[in-house]
Design a protein around this motif. Structure first.
Motif, PDB file in Angstrom:
ATOM      1  N   ASP A  26      -9.554  11.652   3.703  1.00  0.00           N
ATOM      2  CA  ASP A  26      -8.117  11.388   3.578  1.00  0.00           C
ATOM      3  C   ASP A  26      -7.733  10.116   4.340  1.00  0.00           C
ATOM      4  O   ASP A  26      -6.968   9.290   3.840  1.00  0.00           O
ATOM      5  N   GLN A  30      -6.172   6.684   2.688  1.00  0.00           N
ATOM      6  CA  GLN A  30      -4.939   6.070   3.168  1.00  0.00           C
ATOM      7  C   GLN A  30      -5.174   4.616   3.596  1.00  0.00           C
ATOM      8  O   GLN A  30      -4.357   3.734   3.320  1.00  0.00           O
ATOM      9  N   GLU A  33      -5.426   2.506   0.519  1.00  0.00           N
ATOM     10  CA  GLU A  33      -4.089   2.312  -0.059  1.00  0.00           C
ATOM     11  C   GLU A  33      -3.314   1.241   0.703  1.00  0.00           C
ATOM     12  O   GLU A  33      -2.665   0.384   0.099  1.00  0.00           O
TER      13      GLU A  33
END
Length: 93
Positions: A26, A30, A33
């Motif tokens: 995760d 992130q 992104e």
């Protein structure tokens, strides 16, 4: 005699390892992104800067063209005045 474990301890270790891997995945997602967003924003800034630079160049070209046209007009006015004065002087003699 040694006690045999029921495997509960091993199961918890596996669950914790899976949980850590999911959290790391995760975090990585992130981070990717954020990097993609930064790259998109940088590209947008560069495009905006390029557009502004093109607009300035077009405006400067227009000003230069206007200045040239104005100089040509002023030269014509001066030439006409000279010719007019010559014609007037010719008839006045």
């Amino acid at each position: 005699m040694a006690r045999r474990s029921s495997g509960l301890k091993t199961a918890f270790k596996v669950i914790k390892a899976i949980d850590r891997a999911a959290k790391q995945s995760d975090r990585d997602r992130q981070r990717r992104e954020r990097e993609r967003d930064r790259a998109e924003k940088a590209a947008a800034r560069q495009e905006l800067q390029r557009d502004r630079q093109n607009a300035r160049a077009e405006a400067q070209a227009l000003k230069d063209e206007f200045q040239t046209a104005q100089e040509i007009y002023e030269d014509r006015v001066v030439e006409r005045r000279i010719v007019k004065e010559e014609v007037i002087n010719q008839y006045m003699r």
